[in-house]
Design a protein around this motif. Structure first.
Motif, PDB file in Angstrom:
ATOM      1  N   GLN A  81       0.920  -1.120   0.079  1.00 58.00           N
ATOM      2  CA  GLN A  81       0.096  -0.040   0.240  1.00 58.00           C
ATOM      3  C   GLN A  81       0.993   1.351   0.087  1.00 58.00           C
ATOM      4  OE1 GLN A  81      -2.500  -0.506   3.341  1.00 58.00           O
ATOM      5  NE2 GLN A  81      -4.141  -1.600   2.363  1.00 58.00           N
ATOM      6  N   LEU A  82       1.899   1.451   0.803  1.00 54.33           N
ATOM      7  CA  LEU A  82       2.767   2.360   0.781  1.00 54.33           C
ATOM      8  C   LEU A  82       3.554   2.783  -0.519  1.00 54.33           C
ATOM      9  CD1 LEU A  82       4.278   1.972   4.415  1.00 54.33           C
ATOM     10  CD2 LEU A  82       2.705   3.631   3.663  1.00 54.33           C
ATOM     11  N   GLU A  83       3.837   1.649  -1.103  1.00 52.44           N
ATOM     12  CA  GLU A  83       4.690   1.652  -2.380  1.00 52.44           C
ATOM     13  C   GLU A  83       3.728   2.284  -3.330  1.00 52.44           C
ATOM     14  OE1 GLU A  83       6.265  -2.228  -2.950  1.00 52.44           O
ATOM     15  OE2 GLU A  83       8.009  -1.962  -2.046  1.00 52.44           O
ATOM     16  N   ALA A  84       2.187   2.134  -3.551  1.00 51.86           N
ATOM     17  CA  ALA A  84       1.469   2.375  -4.174  1.00 51.86           C
ATOM     18  C   ALA A  84       1.295   4.071  -4.157  1.00 51.86           C
ATOM     19  CB  ALA A  84       0.220   1.518  -4.208  1.00 51.86           C
ATOM     20  N   ARG A  85       1.065   4.105  -2.885  1.00 52.13           N
ATOM     21  CA  ARG A  85       0.845   5.594  -2.455  1.00 52.13           C
ATOM     22  C   ARG A  85       1.956   6.506  -2.809  1.00 52.13           C
ATOM     23  NH1 ARG A  85      -0.570   6.479   3.711  1.00 52.13           N
ATOM     24  NH2 ARG A  85      -1.596   4.570   3.230  1.00 52.13           N
ATOM     25  N   ALA A  86       3.391   5.873  -2.647  1.00 53.37           N
ATOM     26  CA  ALA A  86       4.531   6.710  -3.016  1.00 53.37           C
ATOM     27  C   ALA A  86       4.587   6.854  -4.340  1.00 53.37           C
ATOM     28  CB  ALA A  86       5.762   5.900  -2.570  1.00 53.37           C
ATOM     29  N   ALA A  87       4.103   5.813  -5.296  1.00 53.84           N
ATOM     30  CA  ALA A  87       4.139   6.079  -6.812  1.00 53.84           C
ATOM     31  C   ALA A  87       3.062   7.095  -7.254  1.00 53.84           C
ATOM     32  CB  ALA A  87       3.888   4.621  -7.419  1.00 53.84           C
TER      33      ALA A  87
END
Length: 168
Positions: A81-87
Motif C-alpha cells: 500500500q505504501l509503495e502504491a501511495r508513493a508511486a
C-alpha cells in the motif's frame, strides 16, 4: 534461603530449564559469576529471590511462529500500500515539476519582453525629448527638415514597437 554457588547445569536443573537458559537468566539478572578450579562457571544465587516459571517450549514456539507469519503478511500488505501511495505521490510530483518548468519559461519570456519594452520606451522617450528641444530651439528650414525626419523616424519606431507588442 541462603546464597548457593551453582554451575549453569545445576541452576538449570533446579529451575527445570536448560543450562543455556540458566546462563542467559544469570546474565539478565546480573548475578555474580566466578570460575571453579576446573574452569567451569559458577553463579552465586539465592533461589528464593528467583521466581522463574518456564513456559513449555513447544506451545510457545508454535504460537509465536503463527503470530510472526501473520505479522509478516500484514507488513507486506502495508508495504505494498505504501509503495502504491508513493508511486502516486511521485506522479503528482513529476506533473507539478513539469508545470513549474513551463511557468518558469513563461516568466522568463515575459521578463525578456518587459525588458525589451522598457528599452524601447526609454529610446522613444529620448527621441521625443530631442524633438521637443528642437521645436523649442527654433523653427528654421534646416532645423524643420531635421525635425521632420526625426518625427518620421519616431513614427516608424512607434509602429514597429506596436507590432512587436501585438505579437505580429
Amino acid at each position: 534461603m541462603p546464597v548457593e554457588i551453582l554451575t549453569y547445569g545445576a541452576l538449570g536443573a533446579r529451575l527445570k530449564i536448560s543450562p543455556a537458559a540458566a546462563r542467559s537468566l544469570a546474565k539478565r539478572r546480573g548475578l555474580p559469576r566466578s570460575l571453579s578450579e576446573d574452569g567451569r562457571a559458577l553463579v552465586s544465587v539465592d533461589l528464593a529471590e528467583i521466581r522463574y516459571t518456564p513456559q513449555p517450549p513447544g506451545r510457545r514456539q508454535a504460537g509465536d511462529g503463527a503470530q510472526l507469519t501473520a505479522m509478516i503478511a500484514t507488513l507486506r500488505a502495508e508495504i505494498a500500500q505504501l509503495e502504491a501511495r508513493a508511486a502516486g505521490h511521485r506522479a503528482d510530483f513529476e506533473h507539478e515539476r513539469e508545470r513549474a518548468d513551463r511557468l518558469m519559461a513563461e516568466v522568463l519570456q515575459a521578463t525578456a519582453e518587459t525588458t525589451a519594452a522598457r528599452e524601447a520606451t526609454a529610446r522613444l522617450e529620448g527621441e521625443v525629448a530631442a524633438l521637443r528641444i528642437a521645436v523649442r530651439a527654433g523653427s528654421s528650414n534646416e532645423n524643420h527638415g531635421h525635425s521632420a525626419r526625426r518625427v518620421g523616424h519616431l513614427a516608424a519606431s512607434l509602429v514597429e514597437a506596436d507590432r512587436k507588442a501585438a505579437g505580429g
